[in-house]
Design an enzyme around this catalytic site. Structure first.
Site, PDB file in Angstrom:
ATOM      1  NE  ARG A 119       0.759   4.643  13.566  1.00 45.66           N
ATOM      2  CZ  ARG A 119       0.335   4.913  12.339  1.00 45.66           C
ATOM      3  NH1 ARG A 119      -0.918   4.679  12.027  1.00 45.66           N
ATOM      4  NH2 ARG A 119       1.153   5.401  11.434  1.00 45.66           N
ATOM      5  NE  ARG A 145      -7.598   2.918   4.121  1.00 47.10           N
ATOM      6  CZ  ARG A 145      -7.803   2.157   5.184  1.00 47.10           C
ATOM      7  NH1 ARG A 145      -9.001   1.665   5.423  1.00 47.10           N
ATOM      8  NH2 ARG A 145      -6.823   1.875   6.026  1.00 47.10           N
ATOM      9  NE  ARG A 146      -6.537   2.146   9.119  1.00 47.12           N
ATOM     10  CZ  ARG A 146      -5.216   1.981   9.161  1.00 47.12           C
ATOM     11  NH1 ARG A 146      -4.428   2.947   9.593  1.00 47.12           N
ATOM     12  NH2 ARG A 146      -4.685   0.829   8.777  1.00 47.12           N
ATOM     13  CE  LYS A 149      -0.863   0.255   5.016  1.00 46.58           C
ATOM     14  NZ  LYS A 149      -1.906   0.310   6.063  1.00 46.58           N
ATOM     15  CG  ASP A 150       3.814   2.093   2.711  1.00 47.64           C
ATOM     16  OD1 ASP A 150       2.750   2.675   3.020  1.00 47.64           O
ATOM     17  OD2 ASP A 150       4.525   1.494   3.532  1.00 47.64           O
ATOM     18  NE  ARG A 168       3.734   9.372  10.097  1.00 50.94           N
ATOM     19  CZ  ARG A 168       4.843   9.827   9.527  1.00 50.94           C
ATOM     20  NH1 ARG A 168       4.935  11.081   9.160  1.00 50.94           N
ATOM     21  NH2 ARG A 168       5.855   9.013   9.295  1.00 50.94           N
ATOM     22  CB  CYS A 199      -0.703   5.460  -0.767  1.00 50.26           C
ATOM     23  SG  CYS A 199       0.765   6.251  -0.142  1.00 50.26           S
TER      24      CYS A 199
END
Length: 328
Positions: free
Chosen positions: A157, A129-130, A81-82, A151, A249
């Site tokens: 996190r 997106r989330r 996805k990166d 981040r 992305c």
């Protein structure tokens, strides 16, 4: 005489090292050659800005690609996805191994789930997106949540929830699965694996990309043994959708391709591919969500065509206006 070790370029994070370690083991088994991990720091690792501000696309990839092109490493492992949707002309995407769980997971205090979050809950995520989908879920359930940009690596996190700074964070399930030791990391926190009907993942989420210099044809062929054709077809359709939307992305775009099977009496046989896509404003007030189904693609071109077809439908429904500044 033993052959020299193959050098695998990887980011330094705990997750990247775990992912690359899995691939290194597979390559050792495949080739009988030693594989050494070469740790490389990318711009995305050192910048403290939010991904949307630093461009998102490619910030975790460029330094690894530079090392490949300079001959400092033989191959590199990325989170797919990166990876920018436009492939590098001098590099080969040699293998996309079988995909891990593509879902997102909510990690929360006090046994909370997405459906039981209290009004005003603070939920951390670095992903537009989330944010779009979480806020849309909250709106549809008469709930008010605050999505807080964060981040950092997985430990950082999850630490925000342990310390009580946030009620929950949302991470990719694949990352948690790959690093292992989830119980040690999350402790008393609850894990709610989010339904794909509620939150669609990022295009390519849960999949890895193994890249090497295109001119190293022998290595390209060797690494190709790790490729999973079903995963490659699915993520190719998802990334084609993203590219046709002209989005990077870090855009609020979710996509997932499922292979649908029928039981032929001699085991399951994949017959169709369903591609779902979503674009939304980060506050969740407006979403464009569509899906299309077609025969299982038998070529990269067919998978890409499925992605372009759904993107065209989404753009016709107004998707372009929901993505903010589009990546050109």
């Amino acid at each position: 005489m033993t052959e020299r070790a193959l050098r695998l370029g990887t980011r330094r994070s705990r997750l990247a090292m775990a992912q690359s370690g899995h691939v290194a083991d597979a390559v050792r088994q495949l080739t009988g050659r030693p594989v050494e991990l070469v740790e490389i720091t990318t711009y995305g690792d050192v910048s403290r800005e939010h991904l949307a501000q630093i461009g998102g696309t490619g910030v975790f990839v460029a330094a690894l690609r530079d090392a490949l092109l300079a001959g400092e490493v033989d191959f590199a492992v990325h989170s797919l996805k990166d990876l920018p949707t436009t492939l590098h002309p001098d590099l080969a995407l040699a293998a996309i191994p079988e995909r891990e769980d593509p879902r997102d997971v909510l990690i929360a205090r006090d046994g909370l789930t997405l459906e039981t979050l209290p009004d005003g809950a603070r939920v951390g995520t670095g992903s537009p997106r989330r944010m779009a989908q979480l806020n849309a879920f909250a709106r549809s359930h008469g709930l008010r949540i605050e999505t807080v940009p964060i981040r950092g690596n997985i430990d950082t996190r999850v630490g925000y929830v342990h310390k009580g700074e946030l009620d929950a964070v949302v991470l990719a399930a694949a990352g948690l699965n790959r690093i292992g030791g989830t119980e040690e990391l999350t402790g008393s926190l609850s894990l709610d694996f989010l339904s794909l009907d509620t939150v669609l993942p990022a295009p390519g989420q849960g999949a890895l990309a193994i890249e090497c210099v295109a001119s190293a044809t022998e290595l390209v062929a060797t690494l190709g043994a790790l490729d999973d054709p079903h995963t490659r077809a699915a993520v190719t359709a998802e990334r084609s959708l993203l590219a046709a939307l002209e989005a990077g992305c870090s855009a609020p775009v979710g996509a997932l391709a499922d292979l649908l099977a029928e039981d032929s009496g001699r085991g399951q046989k994949f017959t169709e591919m369903r591609l779902r896509g979503i674009v939304g404003t980060t506050d969740g007030s407006t979403l464009v969500q569509l899906s299309t189904t077609g025969p299982v693609p038998t070529s990269i071109d067919a998978a890409e065509a499925l992605g372009r077809e759904l993107a065209a439908e989404m753009l016709a429904k107004g998707a372009a206006g929901l993505m903010g500044e589009r990546a050109l």
